[in-house]
Write a protein that holds these residues in place. Structure first.
Motif, PDB file in Angstrom:
ATOM      1  N   GLY A  53       0.788  -1.227   0.000  1.00  0.00           N
ATOM      2  CA  GLY A  53       0.000   0.000   0.000  1.00  0.00           C
ATOM      3  C   GLY A  53       0.819   1.275   0.000  1.00  0.00           C
ATOM      4  O   GLY A  53       0.260   2.370   0.033  1.00  0.00           O
ATOM      5  N   CYS A  55       2.343   2.753  -2.334  1.00  0.00           N
ATOM      6  CA  CYS A  55       2.093   3.593  -3.514  1.00  0.00           C
ATOM      7  C   CYS A  55       0.849   4.465  -3.346  1.00  0.00           C
ATOM      8  O   CYS A  55       0.680   5.445  -4.068  1.00  0.00           O
ATOM      9  N   SER A  56       0.004   4.137  -2.392  1.00  0.00           N
ATOM     10  CA  SER A  56      -1.209   4.930  -2.178  1.00  0.00           C
ATOM     11  C   SER A  56      -0.895   6.353  -1.714  1.00  0.00           C
ATOM     12  O   SER A  56      -1.682   7.262  -1.937  1.00  0.00           O
ATOM     13  N   GLN A 103      -0.305  -1.056  -9.864  1.00  0.00           N
ATOM     14  CA  GLN A 103      -1.047  -0.523  -8.719  1.00  0.00           C
ATOM     15  C   GLN A 103      -0.693   0.939  -8.477  1.00  0.00           C
ATOM     16  O   GLN A 103      -1.513   1.727  -8.029  1.00  0.00           O
ATOM     17  N   THR A 104       0.530   1.317  -8.806  1.00  0.00           N
ATOM     18  CA  THR A 104       0.934   2.721  -8.659  1.00  0.00           C
ATOM     19  C   THR A 104       0.060   3.639  -9.517  1.00  0.00           C
ATOM     20  O   THR A 104      -0.296   4.739  -9.096  1.00  0.00           O
ATOM     21  N   ALA A 107      -3.312   4.032  -7.917  1.00  0.00           N
ATOM     22  CA  ALA A 107      -3.240   5.019  -6.836  1.00  0.00           C
ATOM     23  C   ALA A 107      -3.201   6.445  -7.394  1.00  0.00           C
ATOM     24  O   ALA A 107      -3.884   7.341  -6.882  1.00  0.00           O
ATOM     25  N   LEU A 111      -6.685   7.737  -6.217  1.00  0.00           N
ATOM     26  CA  LEU A 111      -6.433   8.329  -4.901  1.00  0.00           C
ATOM     27  C   LEU A 111      -5.830   9.728  -5.001  1.00  0.00           C
ATOM     28  O   LEU A 111      -6.147  10.605  -4.201  1.00  0.00           O
TER      29      LEU A 111
END
Length: 193
Positions: A53, A55-56, A103-104, A107, A111
Motif C-alpha cells: 500500500g 504507492c497509495s 497498482q501505482t 493510486a 487516490l
C-alpha cells in the motif's frame, strides 16, 4: 505525425508464437515511419507486488526494480501492442506480474487524481495479441479482461484483440498466414485511429 509505438513481448519464450506476431506488428509500424521500441519482459527483473500500500501515498512503488523503467516507457508512448500467451486460462506469470505492478497507476488515478494523458498529445491506444494451446471457447476471456483493465489504468483505449487458439508449440503460428495478415491490418488500424 509519427507515433511512438511500444511493443511488450510477455512470453518467456523469446521466439514464441505471440512474439512472432508482435514482431510483425512492430515491422508494420516501422515501415510506416513510426518510432518503435520492443521490450521483452523476460529481460527485466520485476518482482511481484507486495500489497504493502505504499504507492497509495505518492503513487510511487517502493520496490526498486526494472518496473520503473517500463513504467516510464508506458507513460511516454502513444500506441501499445501487448503480446501475451495464455497459461491456465489467463495471462502468463510475467504478464500478470507486470499488470499487478501497475497498482501505482491505480493510486495515481483514483487516490491522487492524476492522469497519464497529455492533453496536447495523440490519443493513447492499445492492441492485444494472444495465443493459446487449447481451443476452449472462453480461453481468452480472463486474459482479455486483465489487459483491458491494464490499459484502463494507463488511460489507453483498447482497440481490439488478435486471438489465436490451438497454437501451442513454438512456430505453430507460422502455419497460419492469415493470423499474420490479421495482425498487420490490426496494427495499421491502430496507427490511423
Amino acid at each position: 505525425m509519427a507515433l511512438s509505438v511500444l511493443g511488450i513481448a510477455c512470453s518467456p519464450r523469446r521466439n514464441g508464437n505471440t512474439t512472432k506476431l508482435l514482431l510483425e506488428g512492430i515491422r508494420v509500424a516501422q515501415d510506416e515511419g513510426h518510432s518503435t521500441e520492443l521490450v521483452y519482459l523476460s529481460d527485466l527483473k520485476i518482482s511481484p507486488c507486495q500489497g504493502c500500500g505504499a504507492c497509495s501515498a505518492k503513487g510511487i512503488c517502493v520496490i526498486n526494480d526494472d518496473i520503473l523503467k517500463l513504467q516510464e516507457k508506458l507513460i511516454h508512448s502513444d500506441r501499445f501492442i501487448i503480446a501475451a500467451p495464455i497459461y491456465f486460462m489467463g495471462v502468463n506469470a510475467q504478464t500478470k506480474t507486470m499488470i499487478d505492478r501497475m497498482q501505482t497507476f491505480w493510486a495515481r488515478k483514483y487516490l491522487l487524481n492524476q492522469t497519464l494523458l497529455n492533453p496536447a498529445g495523440p490519443e493513447r491506444i492499445g492492441l492485444f495479441i494472444s495465443t493459446a494451446g487449447t481451443r476452449l471457447p472462453n480461453v481468452f476471456e480472463c486474459a482479455e479482461r486483465s489487459v483491458k483493465t491494464f490499459f484502463h489504468m494507463l488511460d489507453i483505449r483498447y482497440s481490439q484483440a488478435c486471438l489465436y487458439s490451438g497454437v501451442d508449440k513454438v512456430g505453430d503460428i507460422e502455419a497460419s498466414p492469415a493470423s499474420l495478415e490479421e495482425v498487420r491490418k490490426a496494427t495499421q488500424a491502430l496507427l490511423i485511429s
